[in-house]
Design a protein around this motif. Structure first.
Motif, PDB file in Angstrom:
ATOM      1  N   ILE A 424      29.782  27.766  -4.221  1.00  0.00           N
ATOM      2  CA  ILE A 424      29.620  28.944  -3.357  1.00  0.00           C
ATOM      3  C   ILE A 424      28.840  28.546  -2.495  1.00  0.00           C
ATOM      4  CG2 ILE A 424      28.792  31.312  -3.672  1.00  0.00           C
ATOM      5  CD1 ILE A 424      29.335  31.383  -6.537  1.00  0.00           C
ATOM      6  N   ILE A 425      27.620  27.668  -2.618  1.00  0.00           N
ATOM      7  CA  ILE A 425      26.852  27.405  -1.626  1.00  0.00           C
ATOM      8  C   ILE A 425      27.470  26.805  -0.448  1.00  0.00           C
ATOM      9  CG2 ILE A 425      24.518  26.209  -0.847  1.00  0.00           C
ATOM     10  CD1 ILE A 425      23.503  26.936  -3.343  1.00  0.00           C
ATOM     11  N   LEU A 426      28.532  25.675  -0.898  1.00  0.00           N
ATOM     12  CA  LEU A 426      29.080  24.811  -0.221  1.00  0.00           C
ATOM     13  C   LEU A 426      30.077  25.649   0.657  1.00  0.00           C
ATOM     14  CD1 LEU A 426      29.864  21.932   0.761  1.00  0.00           C
ATOM     15  CD2 LEU A 426      31.523  21.682  -1.116  1.00  0.00           C
ATOM     16  N   LYS A 427      30.838  26.523   0.154  1.00  0.00           N
ATOM     17  CA  LYS A 427      31.660  27.403   0.763  1.00  0.00           C
ATOM     18  C   LYS A 427      30.930  28.315   1.866  1.00  0.00           C
ATOM     19  CE  LYS A 427      33.512  32.071   0.702  1.00  0.00           C
ATOM     20  NZ  LYS A 427      32.797  33.239   0.870  1.00  0.00           N
ATOM     21  N   ASN A 428      29.954  28.844   1.778  1.00  0.00           N
ATOM     22  CA  ASN A 428      29.224  29.455   2.819  1.00  0.00           C
ATOM     23  C   ASN A 428      28.760  28.461   3.893  1.00  0.00           C
ATOM     24  OD1 ASN A 428      29.196  32.012   1.219  1.00  0.00           O
ATOM     25  ND2 ASN A 428      27.378  31.530   0.201  1.00  0.00           N
ATOM     26  N   TRP A 429      28.370  27.315   3.383  1.00  0.00           N
ATOM     27  CA  TRP A 429      28.038  26.212   4.529  1.00  0.00           C
ATOM     28  C   TRP A 429      29.346  26.002   5.284  1.00  0.00           C
ATOM     29  CZ3 TRP A 429      29.627  21.109   5.014  1.00  0.00           C
ATOM     30  CH2 TRP A 429      29.003  20.532   6.015  1.00  0.00           C
ATOM     31  N   LEU A 430      30.321  25.668   4.708  1.00  0.00           N
ATOM     32  CA  LEU A 430      31.499  25.580   5.545  1.00  0.00           C
ATOM     33  C   LEU A 430      31.795  26.690   6.579  1.00  0.00           C
ATOM     34  CD1 LEU A 430      33.899  23.704   2.898  1.00  0.00           C
ATOM     35  CD2 LEU A 430      32.575  22.551   4.878  1.00  0.00           C
ATOM     36  N   VAL A 431      31.848  27.831   5.978  1.00  0.00           N
ATOM     37  CA  VAL A 431      31.928  29.305   6.919  1.00  0.00           C
ATOM     38  C   VAL A 431      31.069  29.168   8.116  1.00  0.00           C
ATOM     39  CG1 VAL A 431      31.842  31.742   6.889  1.00  0.00           C
ATOM     40  CG2 VAL A 431      33.147  30.158   5.009  1.00  0.00           C
ATOM     41  N   ARG A 432      29.946  28.782   7.757  1.00  0.00           N
ATOM     42  CA  ARG A 432      28.768  28.790   8.824  1.00  0.00           C
ATOM     43  C   ARG A 432      28.964  27.652   9.849  1.00  0.00           C
ATOM     44  NH1 ARG A 432      22.241  28.031   7.773  1.00  0.00           N
ATOM     45  NH2 ARG A 432      21.688  27.886   9.915  1.00  0.00           N
ATOM     46  N   LEU A 433      29.612  26.600   9.283  1.00  0.00           N
ATOM     47  CA  LEU A 433      29.584  25.537  10.036  1.00  0.00           C
ATOM     48  C   LEU A 433      31.165  25.513  11.109  1.00  0.00           C
ATOM     49  CD1 LEU A 433      29.188  22.322  10.961  1.00  0.00           C
ATOM     50  CD2 LEU A 433      30.487  21.660   9.040  1.00  0.00           C
ATOM     51  N   ILE A 434      32.030  26.278  10.510  1.00  0.00           N
ATOM     52  CA  ILE A 434      33.291  26.615  11.354  1.00  0.00           C
ATOM     53  C   ILE A 434      33.305  27.798  12.220  1.00  0.00           C
ATOM     54  CG2 ILE A 434      35.748  27.425  11.275  1.00  0.00           C
ATOM     55  CD1 ILE A 434      35.900  26.012   8.389  1.00  0.00           C
ATOM     56  N   THR A 435      32.329  28.871  11.871  1.00  0.00           N
ATOM     57  CA  THR A 435      32.335  29.934  12.930  1.00  0.00           C
ATOM     58  C   THR A 435      31.068  29.554  13.859  1.00  0.00           C
ATOM     59  OG1 THR A 435      30.602  30.860  11.146  1.00  0.00           O
ATOM     60  CG2 THR A 435      33.171  31.546  11.062  1.00  0.00           C
ATOM     61  N   GLY A 436      30.290  28.648  13.586  1.00  0.00           N
ATOM     62  CA  GLY A 436      29.385  28.329  14.432  1.00  0.00           C
ATOM     63  C   GLY A 436      28.116  29.167  14.594  1.00  0.00           C
ATOM     64  N   GLN A 437      27.864  30.337  13.490  1.00  0.00           N
ATOM     65  CA  GLN A 437      26.850  31.350  13.464  1.00  0.00           C
ATOM     66  C   GLN A 437      25.455  30.725  12.591  1.00  0.00           C
ATOM     67  OE1 GLN A 437      28.322  34.618  11.204  1.00  0.00           O
ATOM     68  NE2 GLN A 437      29.608  35.125  12.515  1.00  0.00           N
ATOM     69  N   SER A 438      24.471  30.719  13.608  1.00  0.00           N
ATOM     70  CA  SER A 438      23.071  30.236  13.233  1.00  0.00           C
ATOM     71  C   SER A 438      22.573  31.177  12.159  1.00  0.00           C
ATOM     72  CB  SER A 438      22.318  29.986  14.122  1.00  0.00           C
ATOM     73  OG  SER A 438      21.888  31.073  14.816  1.00  0.00           O
ATOM     74  N   ASP A 439      22.959  32.428  12.151  1.00  0.00           N
ATOM     75  CA  ASP A 439      22.131  33.325  11.377  1.00  0.00           C
ATOM     76  C   ASP A 439      23.333  34.167  10.547  1.00  0.00           C
ATOM     77  OD1 ASP A 439      19.410  33.984  13.549  1.00  0.00           O
ATOM     78  OD2 ASP A 439      19.528  32.682  11.989  1.00  0.00           O
ATOM     79  N   SER A 440      22.934  34.674   9.367  1.00  0.00           N
ATOM     80  CA  SER A 440      23.839  35.503   8.964  1.00  0.00           C
ATOM     81  C   SER A 440      23.965  36.843   9.555  1.00  0.00           C
ATOM     82  CB  SER A 440      23.374  35.634   7.298  1.00  0.00           C
ATOM     83  OG  SER A 440      22.083  36.183   7.135  1.00  0.00           O
ATOM     84  N   THR A 441      25.016  37.704   9.143  1.00  0.00           N
ATOM     85  CA  THR A 441      25.350  38.805   9.725  1.00  0.00           C
ATOM     86  C   THR A 441      24.227  39.819   9.370  1.00  0.00           C
ATOM     87  OG1 THR A 441      27.662  38.394   9.599  1.00  0.00           O
ATOM     88  CG2 THR A 441      27.319  40.675  10.070  1.00  0.00           C
ATOM     89  N   SER A 442      23.619  39.915   8.159  1.00  0.00           N
ATOM     90  CA  SER A 442      22.788  40.501   7.836  1.00  0.00           C
ATOM     91  C   SER A 442      21.435  40.477   8.477  1.00  0.00           C
ATOM     92  CB  SER A 442      22.332  40.467   6.344  1.00  0.00           C
ATOM     93  OG  SER A 442      22.044  39.270   5.996  1.00  0.00           O
ATOM     94  N   GLY A 443      21.291  39.318   9.217  1.00  0.00           N
ATOM     95  CA  GLY A 443      19.991  39.115   9.629  1.00  0.00           C
ATOM     96  C   GLY A 443      20.032  39.361  11.314  1.00  0.00           C
ATOM     97  N   SER A 444      21.194  39.809  11.730  1.00  0.00           N
ATOM     98  CA  SER A 444      21.567  39.917  13.135  1.00  0.00           C
ATOM     99  C   SER A 444      20.591  41.257  13.638  1.00  0.00           C
ATOM    100  CB  SER A 444      22.876  40.083  13.533  1.00  0.00           C
ATOM    101  OG  SER A 444      23.351  41.129  12.853  1.00  0.00           O
TER     102      SER A 444
END
Length: 590
Positions: A424-444
């Motif tokens: 699950i953590i690896l999946k979130n890391w891949l999504v973050r790497l592909i989308t290029g978002q430095s912060d999560s949506t909840s922290g915007s």
């Protein structure tokens, strides 16, 4: 003075003349003595008033050299009262020069009070006294000249004439004199010192001092766009920096909205997960301050050597502070040891001694309810997603889930659980790497919302009382129903074990005995495989069945305490003749 009249020439006897002369001389001596005493009293009064006036003038002009910040934490081993009991009204008094402070009363020997005293060069003795009501129990004195400036010191101070000691956290900062260790103009970067600091926290030195996690340097240059807190359209701002229980502050810049402090501060980092709190206040008389802006920066997000402006926020850290886009200019540098940081993270977090007292606020209550609602909705969404796999709403998804479940039950073991979490953590890391978002949506952060924050507040104030009460009623009803459901579930579980419904309790006993026998002879992986097959095949074999949870279904049959009270029958009572004649009279249960 009394008025005396002497008639020497009219005296007939010489003896009377001599007596009158002696009386006259004695009266002259009394007059002279009284006049001398009155002159001495006048001079003493004038000198005393001059000293007070000078002290008051010096305090009003605020030309102190430093600010002494004292955090009164606790005491131990205090003496007993005259009746042999603990001091139930113990308080501490502090005196530094002409300034005094009295703490609140406490019977727990713990105060957690913070206050500031002004330090002059000639007044370096901090006097401490222990009182219980109006009785003095002990005194102590601290020489402030021996303490290092711009550093927070934890001090246990023993009372001189009674048992017991008191614990203080003392900081001497806010120096107004130039050429000090915190003056940025007099500071020169030493490459050798920076290299030595870096070497100090190399990985191969990780076991030398585990508590010394890192070192933080903060340069506070100035601020701009602050709100006007005084009548003349200006402020007297000063900046306070807090890291854990360490607290430092700059000097006060008077009558300005663009202060220039030019200070440099250093902190010993005990936990790399801490946050640096920077608050700007306006200084008023009688040690009162007015909030101008705040900023929190996690140490792990600091970019070393970058000088930039940071936006100051309000007390809730949700929107911009009042003023013309208030900002503060900072430059920070932090070095830390990774191994020491990991060891510290696995230990209890340091307690923040001074925290703002939580008060009930309707908006805060609504926000917390919404936060809880989001979490519950996420859990329900996950449960619906899993249930949809059992219901074959998407055949492809159900086939993949069924295959994964069979493979996990056959080849999986206890190591599979952390492996799933890791995936699950690896999946979130891949999504973050592909989308290029430095912060999560909840922290915007929505800055446009901040600009309209005042308008929203005005609209909120214009709401009618009926609308506010209705909103509170809706939220209260949601919380009430949720708490009621959880309480009912807990009471049903309790009543399952106390034979409130004997049939259901014996059924639970039979099911538990059967579960013990099955778990003893059948491996857990086969049980999970059987449970998965039953869940996935239920919609195919019995398409009209209602999805359920067997445990919750069983507990729903067990009544809670309120239902048991409703089920209880009232014992029959004999009706008297008077009650027959008065049918409106109620019959009370015995």
């Amino acid at each position: 003075m009394k008025n005396y009249t002497f008639n020497i020439n009219g005296s007939k006897c010489l003896a009377n003349k001599i007596a009158l002369m002696k009386r006259w001389r004695k009266t002259q001596q009394q007059w002279t003595e009284n006049l001398h005493n009155e002159l001495e009293d006048f001079c003493d009064h004038f000198q005393r008033n001059s000293k007070l006036a000078e002290s008051s003038k010096r305090l009003k002009s605020q030309i102190w050299s430093s600010v002494v910040t004292i955090l009164l934490v606790k005491a131990k081993g205090l003496p007993l009262a005259e009746d042999g009991n603990k001091l139930n009204d113990a308080h501490i008094k502090f005196r530094l020069g002409n300034e005094k402070y009295k703490s609140k009363s406490s019977w727990t020997e713990r105060w957690l009070e913070q206050f500031d005293l002004h330090l002059f060069e000639e007044e370096q003795q901090l006097e401490i006294s222990l009182w219980n009501r109006n009785t003095l129990f002990g005194k102590a004195s601290i020489d402030l000249s021996v303490f290092e400036r711009e550093n927070t010191h934890g001090i246990w101070k023993q009372f001189e004439d009674c048992p017991g000691e008191v614990f203080l956290m003392l900081t001497i900062s806010g120096t107004t004199a130039l050429e000090t260790i915190s003056d940025l103009k007099a500071f020169k970067e030493d490459p050798h010192e920076l290299k030595a600091m870096t070497e100090r926290y190399r990985w191969h030195r990780c076991f030398q001092n585990l508590r010394d996690v890192g070192h933080l340097t903060v340069k506070v240059f100035g601020a701009q766009g602050l709100a006007a807190a005084d009548i003349g359209g200006k402020s007297d701002p000063f900046c306070v920096l807090e890291l854990g229980n360490a607290r430092l502050q700059t000097q006060t810049e008077y009558k300005t909205l663009t202060p220039t402090w030019n200070k440099i501060f250093t902190f010993n980092v005990k936990d790399i997960t801490q946050v640096l709190e920077i608050t700007v206040y306006d200084e008023d008389r009688d040690h009162r301050v007015e909030f101008l802006g705040k900023l929190v920066i996690p140490l792990l997000r600091i970019k070393n050597g970058v000088k930039r402006w940071y936006t100051l926020k309000d007390k809730n850290l949700c929107s911009r502070a009042k003023g013309l886009s208030p900002q503060i200019l900072l430059e920070m540098h932090v070095v830390w040891n990774e191994v020491r940081a990991v060891c510290r993270v696995l230990q209890p977090k340091e307690e923040k001694l001074i925290q703002q007292e939580a008060k009930f606020k309707r908006q805060l209550f609504l926000r917390n309810v919404n936060r809880l609602k989001v979490i519950i909705m996420n859990i329900l969404d996950a449960a619906r997603y899993v249930q949809s796999c059992f219901e074959w709403e998407s055949p492809l998804r159900s086939v993949i889930a069924f295959t994964l479940w069979i493979v996990a039950c056959i080849y999986g073991n206890l190591e599979t659980v952390p492996l799933v979490i890791l995936l699950i953590i690896l999946k979130n890391w891949l999504v973050r790497l592909i989308t290029g978002q430095s912060d999560s949506t909840s922290g915007s952060y929505d800055y446009d919302y901040d600009e309209d924050d005042d308008d929203d507040k005005e609209k909120e104030e214009k709401k009618s009382i009926k609308e506010r009460l209705q909103a509170i009623q809706e939220v209260s009803q949601t919380v009430q129903n949720t708490i009621g459901y959880l309480a009912s579930l807990g009471e049903s579980t309790k009543n399952t074990f106390n034979f409130s419904v004997p049939e259901l309790t014996w059924l639970a006993v039979v099911l538990l005995i059967g579960a013990i026998i099955v778990l003893h002879f059948v491996p857990i992986r086969f049980l999970l495989l059987f449970w998965g097959i039953m869940k996935f095949s239920r919609r195919i074999l019995r398409p009209n069945t209602i999805p359920n949870n067997e445990l919750l279904d069983f507990l729903s049959r067990v009544p809670d305490d309120e239902e048991l009270n409703q089920f209880r029958e009232l014992p029959p009572t004999a009706v008297s003749d008077a009650q027959r004649g008065n049918p409106k009279k109620k019959i009370k249960a015995s």
